[in-house]
Write an enzyme that holds these catalytic residues in place. Sequence first.
Site, PDB file in Angstrom:
ATOM      1  N   ALA A  15       0.875  -1.213   0.109  1.00 30.32           N
ATOM      2  CA  ALA A  15       0.095  -0.144  -0.051  1.00 30.32           C
ATOM      3  C   ALA A  15       0.934   1.387   0.006  1.00 30.32           C
ATOM      4  O   ALA A  15       0.687   2.253  -0.719  1.00 30.32           O
ATOM      5  CB  ALA A  15      -0.987  -0.100   1.290  1.00 30.32           C
ATOM      6  N   ASP A  55       2.389   1.688  -3.588  1.00 29.49           N
ATOM      7  CA  ASP A  55       1.623   2.386  -4.420  1.00 29.49           C
ATOM      8  C   ASP A  55       1.334   3.667  -3.979  1.00 29.49           C
ATOM      9  O   ASP A  55       0.951   4.428  -4.972  1.00 29.49           O
ATOM     10  CB  ASP A  55       0.070   1.543  -4.339  1.00 29.49           C
ATOM     11  CG  ASP A  55       0.101   0.231  -4.695  1.00 29.49           C
ATOM     12  OD1 ASP A  55       1.075  -0.183  -5.644  1.00 29.49           O
ATOM     13  OD2 ASP A  55      -0.626  -0.524  -4.402  1.00 29.49           O
ATOM     14  N   GLU A  76      10.970 -44.345  -1.377  1.00 25.61           N
ATOM     15  CA  GLU A  76      11.777 -43.344  -0.811  1.00 25.61           C
ATOM     16  C   GLU A  76      10.860 -42.113  -0.506  1.00 25.61           C
ATOM     17  O   GLU A  76       9.713 -42.043  -1.042  1.00 25.61           O
ATOM     18  CB  GLU A  76      12.791 -42.702  -1.830  1.00 25.61           C
ATOM     19  CG  GLU A  76      12.255 -42.150  -3.072  1.00 25.61           C
ATOM     20  CD  GLU A  76      13.003 -42.170  -4.370  1.00 25.61           C
ATOM     21  OE1 GLU A  76      13.298 -43.338  -5.040  1.00 25.61           O
ATOM     22  OE2 GLU A  76      13.724 -41.225  -4.810  1.00 25.61           O
ATOM     23  N   LYS A  83       9.109 -38.397  -0.285  1.00 27.74           N
ATOM     24  CA  LYS A  83       8.743 -37.414  -1.385  1.00 27.74           C
ATOM     25  C   LYS A  83       9.233 -36.155  -0.793  1.00 27.74           C
ATOM     26  O   LYS A  83       8.489 -35.733   0.375  1.00 27.74           O
ATOM     27  CB  LYS A  83       7.404 -37.702  -1.707  1.00 27.74           C
ATOM     28  CG  LYS A  83       6.931 -36.629  -2.843  1.00 27.74           C
ATOM     29  CD  LYS A  83       5.744 -36.821  -3.477  1.00 27.74           C
ATOM     30  CE  LYS A  83       5.307 -35.843  -4.413  1.00 27.74           C
ATOM     31  NZ  LYS A  83       5.392 -34.463  -4.277  1.00 27.74           N
ATOM     32  N   ASP A  99       9.474 -32.387  -0.140  1.00 31.06           N
ATOM     33  CA  ASP A  99       8.739 -31.267  -0.447  1.00 31.06           C
ATOM     34  C   ASP A  99       9.528 -30.068  -0.747  1.00 31.06           C
ATOM     35  O   ASP A  99       9.871 -29.303  -0.072  1.00 31.06           O
ATOM     36  CB  ASP A  99       7.727 -30.941   0.697  1.00 31.06           C
ATOM     37  CG  ASP A  99       6.473 -30.054   0.316  1.00 31.06           C
ATOM     38  OD1 ASP A  99       6.536 -29.689  -0.895  1.00 31.06           O
ATOM     39  OD2 ASP A  99       5.809 -29.596   1.082  1.00 31.06           O
ATOM     40  N   ARG A 138      12.129 -26.965 -13.392  1.00 27.10           N
ATOM     41  CA  ARG A 138      11.121 -27.691 -13.988  1.00 27.10           C
ATOM     42  C   ARG A 138      10.299 -26.999 -14.985  1.00 27.10           C
ATOM     43  O   ARG A 138       9.844 -27.447 -16.122  1.00 27.10           O
ATOM     44  CB  ARG A 138      10.148 -28.518 -13.147  1.00 27.10           C
ATOM     45  CG  ARG A 138       9.306 -29.517 -14.177  1.00 27.10           C
ATOM     46  CD  ARG A 138       8.590 -30.548 -13.296  1.00 27.10           C
ATOM     47  NE  ARG A 138       7.403 -29.882 -12.649  1.00 27.10           N
ATOM     48  CZ  ARG A 138       6.514 -30.597 -12.128  1.00 27.10           C
ATOM     49  NH1 ARG A 138       6.636 -32.012 -12.256  1.00 27.10           N
ATOM     50  NH2 ARG A 138       5.282 -30.087 -11.643  1.00 27.10           N
ATOM     51  N   TYR A 161      17.649 -38.151  -7.020  1.00 25.79           N
ATOM     52  CA  TYR A 161      16.578 -39.283  -7.048  1.00 25.79           C
ATOM     53  C   TYR A 161      16.471 -39.898  -8.779  1.00 25.79           C
ATOM     54  O   TYR A 161      15.710 -40.652  -8.760  1.00 25.79           O
ATOM     55  CB  TYR A 161      15.596 -38.885  -6.398  1.00 25.79           C
ATOM     56  CG  TYR A 161      14.764 -37.873  -6.842  1.00 25.79           C
ATOM     57  CD1 TYR A 161      14.134 -37.773  -7.998  1.00 25.79           C
ATOM     58  CD2 TYR A 161      14.432 -36.970  -5.714  1.00 25.79           C
ATOM     59  CE1 TYR A 161      13.052 -36.580  -8.345  1.00 25.79           C
ATOM     60  CE2 TYR A 161      13.763 -35.672  -5.983  1.00 25.79           C
ATOM     61  CZ  TYR A 161      12.980 -35.507  -7.197  1.00 25.79           C
ATOM     62  OH  TYR A 161      12.446 -34.518  -7.777  1.00 25.79           O
ATOM     63  N   LYS A 169       0.838 -40.174  -1.036  1.00 23.11           N
ATOM     64  CA  LYS A 169       0.849 -39.017  -0.180  1.00 23.11           C
ATOM     65  C   LYS A 169       0.134 -39.324   1.344  1.00 23.11           C
ATOM     66  O   LYS A 169      -0.626 -40.249   1.348  1.00 23.11           O
ATOM     67  CB  LYS A 169      -0.362 -38.123  -0.889  1.00 23.11           C
ATOM     68  CG  LYS A 169       0.248 -37.562  -2.217  1.00 23.11           C
ATOM     69  CD  LYS A 169       1.337 -36.996  -2.480  1.00 23.11           C
ATOM     70  CE  LYS A 169       1.350 -35.567  -2.294  1.00 23.11           C
ATOM     71  NZ  LYS A 169       0.452 -34.752  -3.296  1.00 23.11           N
ATOM     72  N   CYS A 179     -26.325 -15.054 -12.053  1.00 19.00           N
ATOM     73  CA  CYS A 179     -24.930 -14.905 -12.095  1.00 19.00           C
ATOM     74  C   CYS A 179     -24.750 -13.468 -11.184  1.00 19.00           C
ATOM     75  O   CYS A 179     -25.243 -12.478 -11.455  1.00 19.00           O
ATOM     76  CB  CYS A 179     -24.321 -14.664 -13.346  1.00 19.00           C
ATOM     77  SG  CYS A 179     -22.799 -14.449 -13.274  1.00 19.00           S
ATOM     78  N   CYS A 217     -23.035 -10.596 -13.839  1.00 23.55           N
ATOM     79  CA  CYS A 217     -23.890 -10.154 -15.010  1.00 23.55           C
ATOM     80  C   CYS A 217     -25.265 -10.066 -14.710  1.00 23.55           C
ATOM     81  O   CYS A 217     -25.903  -9.610 -15.713  1.00 23.55           O
ATOM     82  CB  CYS A 217     -23.510 -10.766 -16.286  1.00 23.55           C
ATOM     83  SG  CYS A 217     -24.163 -12.556 -16.676  1.00 23.55           S
ATOM     84  N   CYS A 266     -23.768 -19.745 -15.299  1.00 22.65           N
ATOM     85  CA  CYS A 266     -24.338 -18.423 -15.768  1.00 22.65           C
ATOM     86  C   CYS A 266     -24.513 -18.755 -17.377  1.00 22.65           C
ATOM     87  O   CYS A 266     -23.622 -19.220 -18.008  1.00 22.65           O
ATOM     88  CB  CYS A 266     -23.127 -17.298 -15.452  1.00 22.65           C
ATOM     89  SG  CYS A 266     -23.487 -16.140 -16.600  1.00 22.65           S
ATOM     90  N   CYS A 281     -20.944 -12.032 -20.226  1.00 25.35           N
ATOM     91  CA  CYS A 281     -20.600 -12.074 -18.612  1.00 25.35           C
ATOM     92  C   CYS A 281     -19.322 -11.617 -18.656  1.00 25.35           C
ATOM     93  O   CYS A 281     -18.391 -12.155 -19.034  1.00 25.35           O
ATOM     94  CB  CYS A 281     -21.046 -13.402 -18.183  1.00 25.35           C
ATOM     95  SG  CYS A 281     -20.053 -13.653 -16.453  1.00 25.35           S
TER      96      CYS A 281
HETATM   97  S1  IVH Z   1      10.716 -39.008  -9.113  1.00 29.50           S
HETATM   98  C1  IVH Z   1       9.718 -39.206 -13.578  1.00 29.50           C
HETATM   99  N1  IVH Z   1      11.105 -38.759  -6.524  1.00 29.50           N
HETATM  100  O1  IVH Z   1       7.741 -34.537  -6.588  1.00 29.50           O
HETATM  101  C2  IVH Z   1       9.836 -38.937 -11.903  1.00 29.50           C
HETATM  102  N2  IVH Z   1      10.073 -37.022  -7.272  1.00 29.50           N
HETATM  103  O2  IVH Z   1       4.869 -34.740  -7.606  1.00 29.50           O
HETATM  104  C3  IVH Z   1      10.469 -38.078 -11.599  1.00 29.50           C
HETATM  105  N3  IVH Z   1       9.666 -35.254  -5.787  1.00 29.50           N
HETATM  106  O3  IVH Z   1       8.149 -33.451  -9.739  1.00 29.50           O
HETATM  107  C4  IVH Z   1      10.179 -37.489 -10.124  1.00 29.50           C
HETATM  108  N4  IVH Z   1      10.794 -36.325  -3.974  1.00 29.50           N
HETATM  109  O4  IVH Z   1       9.488 -32.699  -7.885  1.00 29.50           O
HETATM  110  C5  IVH Z   1      10.603 -38.208  -7.646  1.00 29.50           C
HETATM  111  N5  IVH Z   1      11.923 -38.971  -4.223  1.00 29.50           N
HETATM  112  C6  IVH Z   1      11.561 -38.464  -5.534  1.00 29.50           C
HETATM  113  C7  IVH Z   1      10.777 -37.058  -5.204  1.00 29.50           C
HETATM  114  C8  IVH Z   1      10.158 -36.490  -6.093  1.00 29.50           C
HETATM  115  C9  IVH Z   1      10.006 -35.338  -4.519  1.00 29.50           C
HETATM  116  C10 IVH Z   1       8.966 -34.434  -6.616  1.00 29.50           C
HETATM  117  C11 IVH Z   1       9.385 -34.073  -7.826  1.00 29.50           C
HETATM  118  C12 IVH Z   1       8.387 -34.407  -8.723  1.00 29.50           C
HETATM  119  C13 IVH Z   1       7.063 -34.028  -8.089  1.00 29.50           C
HETATM  120  C14 IVH Z   1       5.919 -34.948  -8.308  1.00 29.50           C
END
Ligand code: IVH
Length: 738
Positions: free
Chosen positions: A35, A38, A116, A118, A120, A139, A226, A314, A419, A422, A437, A443
């Site tokens: 703010a 701006d 393995e 995943k 974050d 990516r 990985y 997940k 709507c 509109c 709508c 719209c």
């Molecule tokens: S393998 C072709 N392994 O999760 C497969 N991905 O939701 C390539 N990620 O884009 C991914 N840990 O950024 C793989 N142990 C793991 C991972 C992993 C995190 C991420 C990765 C991917 C995304 C998909």
Amino acid sequence: MTEDQARADLARLAASIAAANDAYHRKDTPEISDAEYDRLKRRNLAIEDQFPDLKRDDSPTDQVGARPADGFTKVSHAVRMMSLGNAFDDEDVAGFDSSVRKYLGLGDTSLTYTAEPKIDGLSLSLRYEHGKLVQAATRGDGETGENVTANARTISDIPTRLNGAPDILEVRGEVYMSHADFADLNDRQEQAGAKPFANPRNAAAGSLRQLDPEITRARPLRFFAYAWGEISDPLAETQFGAVERLKGMGFSTNDLTIRCHGVADLLSHYRAIEEQRATLPYDIDGVVYKVDDLGFQARLGFRSTTPRWAIAHKFPAELAWTRLETIDIQVGRTGALSPVARLTPVTVGGVVVSNATLHNEDYIQGRDSKGETIRDGKDIRIGDWVQVYRAGDVIPKVADVDLSKRPEGTQPFKFPTTCPECGSEAIREDGDAIRRCSGGVICPAQAVEKLKHFVSRAAFDIEGLGAKQVEQFHGDGWIQEPADIFTLEDRFSNGLQQLKNREGWGDKSATNLFDAIREKRTIPLARLIFSLGIRHVGEVAARDLALHYRNWTALTTSVDLARPAALAHRAADREEEAERRAAAQDGRRARVSDVRSATIAACSVSEDATAAWADLVGVDGIGATLALSLSDALANTDERAAFDRLTAMLTIVPPDAPSNDSPVAGKTVVFTGTLEKMTRAEAKARAEALGAKVSGSVSAKTHLLVAGPGAGSKAKKAADLGIEVLNEDGWLALIGDA
Ligand code: IVH
């Protein structure tokens, strides 16, 4: 104000705004609020309006505030960077395993996987040539990412030289920030008066995507390897072995990676990792399973954006309770009215949530899309105490309501029947959970959402023209429909002048915008189809349609020709539904197919239209719902006129011709009977990868029939039509897989 005062004020404002820009864009540590920023810009503009002669050469009015002056260069990935399909429960994992075994034709044999965490964070691709790091790229959309090489070099987990690596090696993995480093960074942010990062993932992304590598160097980023992309020599025969080799070359790999045999083993490792989750020094959001045998991985290959050989299991969504302050109705690009919960802000899994989706009117009332009761039939009202959850990256959702905390005097929520944008009637068709709508192009909300979709990353992706700018231009009346984007420059004889006088636009940004728009006049057919925002036509379907029809005129001509058949199909759907209902009432069996064929016969559709419709729904992945929606969009006079105005301004590039060196490129192939060396799914995927079209039925358009033992009527029909018939070995020899 005197001239001297104005001059001094303009100098002071230019310096303050430049400092604010620098803090925000380069140091990622905003020093003043939006703010306040701006306000400075408005004051500067007001003085310039009053004293135009005093406008400075470095006037902030001419500089873009919204984005860095220089972005990263783009990198086209040699091998597409994939994402992962998701499994949310044990059943999904069992389903994944059985589909993999079925695809490979393995029967009941249990399969070996790696499992393995995943991580974050955000994925990064590192390209090494002759052992030297030559490029690092994010990516992006999977095909094109951002070149962040200078930044990657500052991350100590990333070796800049490798010993014993293949000549070409692209290593892929996750950039992340540990909990301790994240806490330190946020302390520093706070001390500097800057906004703290919401979570380690955002902090890692913000730190990697810094234009100044020195800033990245000061941020403690880490990297787990990985996976890999382009590679001149295989690393190993198994996933596990390949990751071990990466470790041997000096990469950090995750030590919770193990080999598992069969589903039970995967699930027990999942539980083990889930138990350790809270004590791990970094964020994880699930467990990734990958088929271990790289030969199997190669056979399984990829769907459009995900590998068939891996899945992310997940962790359950995170939950929190808060107050529902009000319900807003948003209108989407296809006119859908979506209820959005405005919540008293609450932290869910480390992120502050103040908005969440309520899906649709039935959901609010306590029913799912099939009319079945959910939440024990409890409705959701403004003022209620509600449970919110986040699952992965998706928008937060409202899951439950606590009736014991319902304030007195609340009323059931009345979903609007007009709507809110509109005023047109909002209609809910039979069998559709969504109210829409009916305003179409009149719209403004639909128009803006369509435009936002049009410029989005997977569509036209015009640099400098994002959702925010589109809203601004639409509000100003400059852009009503996509075609207007391409006449923007011409419509202003002094377009630059007009644009640059707008807050946030300068000489350079205006020139850049017009250049970027001009660049996108040449557009691949698949992107064009996707960008039109036709209901049900997503990226994958757009690609399938582009591959099948190969040019815009062929697509529209054929879909136009199919229109009477499309309408007959819709009439048949309606009659079928009516018959089902009548039959249910009379307690008899519905005569669905009789009713269908009678309705279609009554429509007396020409043979050409029938054939064009069959061709459309015969495109792999294009179902009747999508085909009807496409047909409706092209038959709608207003919409079609807008498409025509747009396409008249574009050069539309056909999809790459299927690889010419394949003997089956462009041919239509039908598989029948039992295949012994591969499964049907595998045969189909392989044929498509070689540029063939795979069809389920034999017709005059079929080029080749591959017939295994037990082939029946299809083989006979092919023989009658004089179509070439091969057995499985003949097919494998033809495509060079024998
Ligand atoms: S393998 C072709 N392994 O999760 C497969 N991905 O939701 C390539 N990620 O884009 C991914 N840990 O950024 C793989 N142990 C793991 C991972 C992993 C995190 C991420 C990765 C991917 C995304 C998909």
